[in-house]
Design a protein around this motif. Sequence first.
Motif, mmCIF file in Angstrom:
data_model
loop_
_atom_site.group_PDB
_atom_site.id
_atom_site.type_symbol
_atom_site.label_atom_id
_atom_site.label_comp_id
_atom_site.label_asym_id
_atom_site.label_seq_id
_atom_site.Cartn_x
_atom_site.Cartn_y
_atom_site.Cartn_z
ATOM 1 N N GLY A 185 -3.780 -0.923 -1.179
ATOM 2 C CA GLY A 185 -4.894 -1.697 -1.842
ATOM 3 C C GLY A 185 -6.070 -1.222 -1.389
ATOM 4 O O GLY A 185 -7.105 -0.988 -2.095
ATOM 5 N N LEU A 186 -6.404 -0.845 -0.054
ATOM 6 C CA LEU A 186 -7.660 -0.167 0.459
ATOM 7 C C LEU A 186 -8.014 1.083 -0.012
ATOM 8 O O LEU A 186 -9.051 1.441 -0.499
ATOM 9 N N LEU B 235 -4.986 7.025 -8.576
ATOM 10 C CA LEU B 235 -3.775 7.473 -7.384
ATOM 11 C C LEU B 235 -3.782 9.042 -7.263
ATOM 12 O O LEU B 235 -2.810 9.629 -7.938
ATOM 13 N N ASP B 236 -4.793 9.604 -7.155
ATOM 14 C CA ASP B 236 -4.923 10.788 -6.836
ATOM 15 C C ASP B 236 -4.380 11.355 -5.490
ATOM 16 O O ASP B 236 -4.788 11.070 -4.290
ATOM 17 N N ASP B 237 -3.273 12.282 -5.486
ATOM 18 C CA ASP B 237 -2.682 12.900 -4.154
ATOM 19 C C ASP B 237 -3.616 13.445 -3.385
ATOM 20 O O ASP B 237 -3.449 13.363 -2.063
ATOM 21 N N SER B 238 -4.590 14.283 -3.773
ATOM 22 C CA SER B 238 -5.384 15.202 -2.726
ATOM 23 C C SER B 238 -6.434 14.070 -2.052
ATOM 24 O O SER B 238 -6.578 14.042 -0.745
ATOM 25 N N ASP B 239 -6.943 13.121 -2.902
ATOM 26 C CA ASP B 239 -7.718 11.824 -2.267
ATOM 27 C C ASP B 239 -6.765 11.080 -1.205
ATOM 28 O O ASP B 239 -7.271 10.651 -0.116
ATOM 29 N N TYR B 240 -5.466 10.778 -1.662
ATOM 30 C CA TYR B 240 -4.737 10.053 -0.794
ATOM 31 C C TYR B 240 -4.500 10.860 0.571
ATOM 32 O O TYR B 240 -4.469 10.343 1.533
ATOM 33 N N PHE C 17 0.486 -1.074 -7.204
ATOM 34 C CA PHE C 17 -0.838 -0.654 -7.483
ATOM 35 C C PHE C 17 -0.620 0.414 -8.657
ATOM 36 O O PHE C 17 0.281 1.222 -8.636
ATOM 37 N N GLY C 18 -1.800 0.897 -9.241
ATOM 38 C CA GLY C 18 -1.820 1.818 -10.393
ATOM 39 C C GLY C 18 -1.413 1.315 -11.848
ATOM 40 O O GLY C 18 -1.727 0.139 -12.238
ATOM 41 N N GLU D 268 3.916 -0.957 -2.319
ATOM 42 C CA GLU D 268 3.636 -0.856 -0.920
ATOM 43 C C GLU D 268 4.562 -2.190 -0.235
ATOM 44 O O GLU D 268 4.497 -3.334 -0.804
ATOM 45 N N ILE D 269 5.329 -1.990 0.645
ATOM 46 C CA ILE D 269 6.263 -3.026 1.120
ATOM 47 C C ILE D 269 6.274 -3.093 2.611
ATOM 48 O O ILE D 269 6.144 -2.169 3.250
ATOM 49 N N HIS D 270 6.142 -4.587 2.919
ATOM 50 C CA HIS D 270 6.124 -4.789 4.281
ATOM 51 C C HIS D 270 7.226 -5.345 4.982
ATOM 52 O O HIS D 270 7.691 -6.276 4.117
#
Length: 250
Positions: free
Chosen positions: A5-6, A14-19, A116-117, A134-136
């Motif tokens: 989320g952040l 959801l860009d892999d390089s930015d991620y 997300f996405g 995302e799982i907690h």
Amino acid sequence: MRVKGLFIFRYRYLDDSDYKVFITQELPFALCDAPSDNLNLVPRLSVLERKLIGEGSHRRLFSSIRINIEQGSISELSHCNCAVIIIERLPSGVFADPFELQHLLQRGVFNDIAVFGDTNLESPSFLSNRSAVEIHMDVDFNNLMEKNEIDIKLDLPLHARYQPLTETGYSEVRFGAPDLFLRCSAERETHNQSCLYTIENVECESRYGTVVWKIPSGHQQLQKFKTILKFKSLTSFSFDVFLLAIERNS
């Protein structure tokens, strides 16, 4: 705090390089205010087993995760509430149903979960973008004290999107390894102190290789044959109607 989320809040897509930049350079500084004695904690991934369960367009991605923590660091966590965070970056050919996951959350299967996405469940594969889950999951501290490790078993329900026609009659969707983090929050009277640790997988025993989902997509050549056959049938029918009209007029 949700890690993905952040990321979405800052980058929107959801860009892999930015991620990758976000995970390696920005995330530890953004989500860590733990006391200095906890900063040396290095959780390590020792075993990762992955496989798809089920048939057809609705399957479950099963993950068995084992995380080792050094004995000397475990005592530092005795006053903390810890959770393992698993982030599955899904390929564009599959999606997770947010409503289905919320139902599992209400049943207590997960501590927290979010998608997300691209959450449009009706979009075909060629019109959809990637999504992430995302799982907690809470850490069993008693098991951690006894075995010096954290064991996580996870079943994530997934669904296939409509695929474009191919020459083989199916599309291959490949899953990468999940991103894993350990989030620990210290119980303090003054304020909440927490830190997010990246779970390293340098010497991980992998038992899955690359997980591949072969999704039926329709055979391109067969579709062409059906189109030609349909055209010929319509042409023949039209010709018969034409002959019948001439016969009646005669």
